[in-house]
Enzyme design. Structure first.
Site, PDB file in Angstrom:
ATOM      1  N   ARG A 164       0.889  -1.157   0.000  1.00  0.00           N
ATOM      2  CA  ARG A 164       0.000   0.000   0.000  1.00  0.00           C
ATOM      3  C   ARG A 164       0.926   1.205   0.000  1.00  0.00           C
ATOM      4  O   ARG A 164       1.639   1.408  -0.973  1.00  0.00           O
ATOM      5  CB  ARG A 164      -0.938  -0.077   1.214  1.00  0.00           C
ATOM      6  CG  ARG A 164      -2.197   0.718   1.063  1.00  0.00           C
ATOM      7  CD  ARG A 164      -3.140   0.554   2.246  1.00  0.00           C
ATOM      8  NE  ARG A 164      -2.528   0.923   3.513  1.00  0.00           N
ATOM      9  CZ  ARG A 164      -3.176   0.944   4.678  1.00  0.00           C
ATOM     10  NH1 ARG A 164      -4.443   0.611   4.735  1.00  0.00           N
ATOM     11  NH2 ARG A 164      -2.569   1.301   5.792  1.00  0.00           N
ATOM     12  N   HIS A 193       3.904  -0.748   8.355  1.00  0.00           N
ATOM     13  CA  HIS A 193       2.559  -1.165   8.794  1.00  0.00           C
ATOM     14  C   HIS A 193       2.379  -2.634   8.423  1.00  0.00           C
ATOM     15  O   HIS A 193       2.764  -3.047   7.329  1.00  0.00           O
ATOM     16  CB  HIS A 193       1.523  -0.289   8.091  1.00  0.00           C
ATOM     17  CG  HIS A 193       0.144  -0.371   8.672  1.00  0.00           C
ATOM     18  ND1 HIS A 193      -0.114  -0.275  10.028  1.00  0.00           N
ATOM     19  CD2 HIS A 193      -1.066  -0.524   8.082  1.00  0.00           C
ATOM     20  CE1 HIS A 193      -1.427  -0.371  10.232  1.00  0.00           C
ATOM     21  NE2 HIS A 193      -2.019  -0.523   9.066  1.00  0.00           N
ATOM     22  N   ARG A 249       1.359   2.259  17.788  1.00  0.00           N
ATOM     23  CA  ARG A 249       0.285   3.069  17.175  1.00  0.00           C
ATOM     24  C   ARG A 249      -1.079   2.421  17.351  1.00  0.00           C
ATOM     25  O   ARG A 249      -1.712   2.018  16.376  1.00  0.00           O
ATOM     26  CB  ARG A 249       0.543   3.236  15.668  1.00  0.00           C
ATOM     27  CG  ARG A 249       1.887   3.816  15.279  1.00  0.00           C
ATOM     28  CD  ARG A 249       1.906   4.162  13.790  1.00  0.00           C
ATOM     29  NE  ARG A 249       1.548   3.046  12.933  1.00  0.00           N
ATOM     30  CZ  ARG A 249       2.430   2.254  12.334  1.00  0.00           C
ATOM     31  NH1 ARG A 249       3.727   2.446  12.461  1.00  0.00           N
ATOM     32  NH2 ARG A 249       2.004   1.257  11.585  1.00  0.00           N
ATOM     33  N   TYR A 292     -40.107  -3.780   4.969  1.00  0.00           N
ATOM     34  CA  TYR A 292     -40.027  -3.882   3.509  1.00  0.00           C
ATOM     35  C   TYR A 292     -39.885  -5.341   3.089  1.00  0.00           C
ATOM     36  O   TYR A 292     -39.081  -6.080   3.652  1.00  0.00           O
ATOM     37  CB  TYR A 292     -38.827  -3.110   2.991  1.00  0.00           C
ATOM     38  CG  TYR A 292     -38.994  -1.614   3.071  1.00  0.00           C
ATOM     39  CD1 TYR A 292     -39.963  -0.959   2.315  1.00  0.00           C
ATOM     40  CD2 TYR A 292     -38.176  -0.861   3.904  1.00  0.00           C
ATOM     41  CE1 TYR A 292     -40.111   0.418   2.394  1.00  0.00           C
ATOM     42  CE2 TYR A 292     -38.322   0.511   3.990  1.00  0.00           C
ATOM     43  CZ  TYR A 292     -39.296   1.153   3.229  1.00  0.00           C
ATOM     44  OH  TYR A 292     -39.438   2.510   3.309  1.00  0.00           O
ATOM     45  N   ASP A 341     -34.510   4.974   8.521  1.00  0.00           N
ATOM     46  CA  ASP A 341     -34.610   5.716   9.780  1.00  0.00           C
ATOM     47  C   ASP A 341     -35.164   4.899  10.939  1.00  0.00           C
ATOM     48  O   ASP A 341     -35.299   5.430  12.037  1.00  0.00           O
ATOM     49  CB  ASP A 341     -35.544   6.928   9.591  1.00  0.00           C
ATOM     50  CG  ASP A 341     -35.198   7.715   8.356  1.00  0.00           C
ATOM     51  OD1 ASP A 341     -34.016   8.057   8.206  1.00  0.00           O
ATOM     52  OD2 ASP A 341     -36.100   7.956   7.533  1.00  0.00           O
TER      53      ASP A 341
HETATM   54  C1  LIG Z   1      -5.233   2.810  11.457  1.00  0.00           C
HETATM   55  C2  LIG Z   1      -3.791   2.637  11.642  1.00  0.00           C
HETATM   56  C3  LIG Z   1      -3.263   2.200  12.862  1.00  0.00           C
HETATM   57  C4  LIG Z   1      -4.140   1.756  14.016  1.00  0.00           C
HETATM   58  O1  LIG Z   1      -4.703   0.506  13.727  1.00  0.00           O
HETATM   59  P1  LIG Z   1      -5.521  -0.303  14.838  1.00  0.00           P
HETATM   60  O2  LIG Z   1      -5.695  -1.644  14.257  1.00  0.00           O
HETATM   61  O3  LIG Z   1      -6.809   0.425  15.005  1.00  0.00           O
HETATM   62  O4  LIG Z   1      -4.714  -0.297  16.072  1.00  0.00           O
HETATM   63  C5  LIG Z   1      -1.889   2.153  13.006  1.00  0.00           C
HETATM   64  N1  LIG Z   1      -1.086   2.503  11.990  1.00  0.00           N
HETATM   65  C6  LIG Z   1      -1.536   2.916  10.800  1.00  0.00           C
HETATM   66  C7  LIG Z   1      -0.592   3.286   9.725  1.00  0.00           C
HETATM   67  C8  LIG Z   1      -2.913   2.988  10.578  1.00  0.00           C
HETATM   68  O5  LIG Z   1      -3.357   3.396   9.397  1.00  0.00           O
END
Ligand SMILES: *Cc1c(COP(=O)(O)O)cnc(C)c1O
Length: 398
Positions: A164, A193, A249, A292, A341
């Site tokens: 990505r 990531h 993160r 529905y 709704d």
């Molecule tokens: C969204 C994201 C995270 C956090 O991910 P979680 O699975 O919610 O902990 C961390 N790093 C990056 C680059 C992200 O896009």
């Protein structure tokens, strides 16, 4: 007057989740209760702590508040996380970063997403930290920083296999030298990531970790020596302390949800609950249908309650026949169809009246329905359901 369907957001739960994660990051060997991480009490430091401080306090936390803090409200959550000691906040794009600054966030704000070439000014006017993911982004940022006569602090992203965003891990010798020679860019951190952190069986997680460590060494050999490294989202930080590095993160964990299918003993509290009130109760005769398509036909006398929340509020249509809501501490199955709704629930045999509270997600009288359960019922993930809690729904902050 507010609508009967509301989302309650417990900011103290978010703060306490952050502290629980920080305590976990001190590791099982720590015998004492953890101090709050550096940067607590609203005193956000723009500079990374020196390495010795980090080692003593465990990795620091980048609180992920993209997508309106997973639907919880970025402004309120951003300030709460800052209060609780998040070192950095992270968002998806420059607009989200500006909204955080407008809310009064003073901590460093990392922008994860790819940057457009034309809209970089907000980085400078609002002191945001961009991610450099491509050579052309580096060139555009270098130009913009030179124009602003400043040195821009950035994080550099390496693609270690997710395909990505990020510089390919196997092509750094060709791409990094130009970044290294960009005089107006200061690379504070290198990060990656994981694609499969929530898959305990696959081996790609370990492969990405090894590639990342090699890439960090190579980046450093090519002349960029960032102070920090980071890699771990919620699932990764739960799984493997080798990927904690200098920062972690977490997103989902902060909101009190463990990413499925993982389990954790962390003491987390879900921060968001969804509430409504019954607006109408009516009887159905055997052979009649509701909603529905009249998909739910009853073969006995039934009682149906109408809840004023539908797919425009983020309730998935696939919940009809698969999900439930809580009324008077009991589960009432969602029947008929989730409409734009309104939704109907089967309250046959229950003592239910207009005005009664309905819990769509959350707890009531000891019963509970979580986002994990709701997402599993319809084959999606809690992330998606949180982000879909509609803009029409008022967020009430406790
Ligand atoms: C969204 C994201 C995270 C956090 O991910 P979680 O699975 O919610 O902990 C961390 N790093 C990056 C680059 C992200 O896009």
């Amino acid at each position: 007057m507010i609508r009967p369907t509301v989302a309650r957001v417990d900011l103290q739960a978010i703060e306490s989740n952050l502290r629980a994660i920080a305590a976990f990051l001190l590791g099982p060997r720590s015998p004492v209760a953890p101090p709050p991480p550096p940067g607590g009490d609203g005193e956000a430091s723009p500079e990374p702590a020196p390495h010795s401080t980090r080692a003593a306090a465990g990795p620091r936390i980048i609180g992920v508040v993209k997508a309106n803090a997973y639907g919880h409200g970025a402004r309120e959550v951003g300030l709460a996380l800052e209060r609780a000691g998040a070192a950095v906040l992270a968002c998806a794009d420059i607009e989200e970063g500006i909204a955080l600054r407008d809310a009064g966030v003073r901590a460093p704000i990392l922008v994860f997403g790819a940057l457009g070439i034309s809209d970089l000014d907000g980085l400078f006017t609002h002191t945001l930290t961009p991610t450099i993911s491509t050579p052309s982004a580096a060139a555009a940022l270098q130009q913009a920083a030179a124009r602003h006569a400043t040195v821009l602090r950035c994080h550099l992203k390496i693609d270690t296999g997710m395909n990505r965003l990020g510089f390919r891990h196997d092509n750094l010798a060709r791409t990094i030298p130009e970044v290294a020679s960009s005089r107006n860019l200061a690379i504070d951190a290198v990060y990656t990531h994981f694609a499969t952190a929530d898959d305990p069986d696959g081996d790609m997680f370990a492969v990405q970790r090894e590639r990342f460590e090699r890439a960090c060494a190579e980046v450093s050999a090519l002349g960029i020596r960032p102070a920090s490294r980071h890699a771990a989202n919620s699932a990764a930080l739960l799984r493997d302390e080798r990927v904690w590095y200098d920062f972690v993160r977490p997103g989902l964990l902060l909101y009190g949800i463990v990413p499925p299918p993982l389990a954790s003993t962390l003491r987390l509290r879900p921060a968001l609950s969804l509430h409504s009130r019954i607006v109408h109760v009516k009887g159905m005769r055997p052979g009649e249908g509701t909603g529905y398509g009249l998909k739910t036909v009853v073969d006995r006398p039934a009682t149906i309650a109408v809840v004023p929340a539908g797919y425009a509020d983020g309730l998935d249509r696939r919940l009809a026949g698969a999900g439930a809501m809580l009324v008077r501490g009991r589960r009432a199955p969602i029947v008929g169809s989730v409409c734009m709704d309104m939704t109907t629930i089967d309250v046959t045999g229950m003592d239910v009246y207009p005005g009664d509270e309905v819990v769509i997600v959350g707890e009531q009288d000891g019963a509970s329905i979580g986002m994990r359960e709701m997402s599993a019922a319809i084959g999606t993930i809690p992330y998606e359901l949180l982000c879909r809690v509609g803009t029409r729904i008022e967020r009430l902050y406790d």
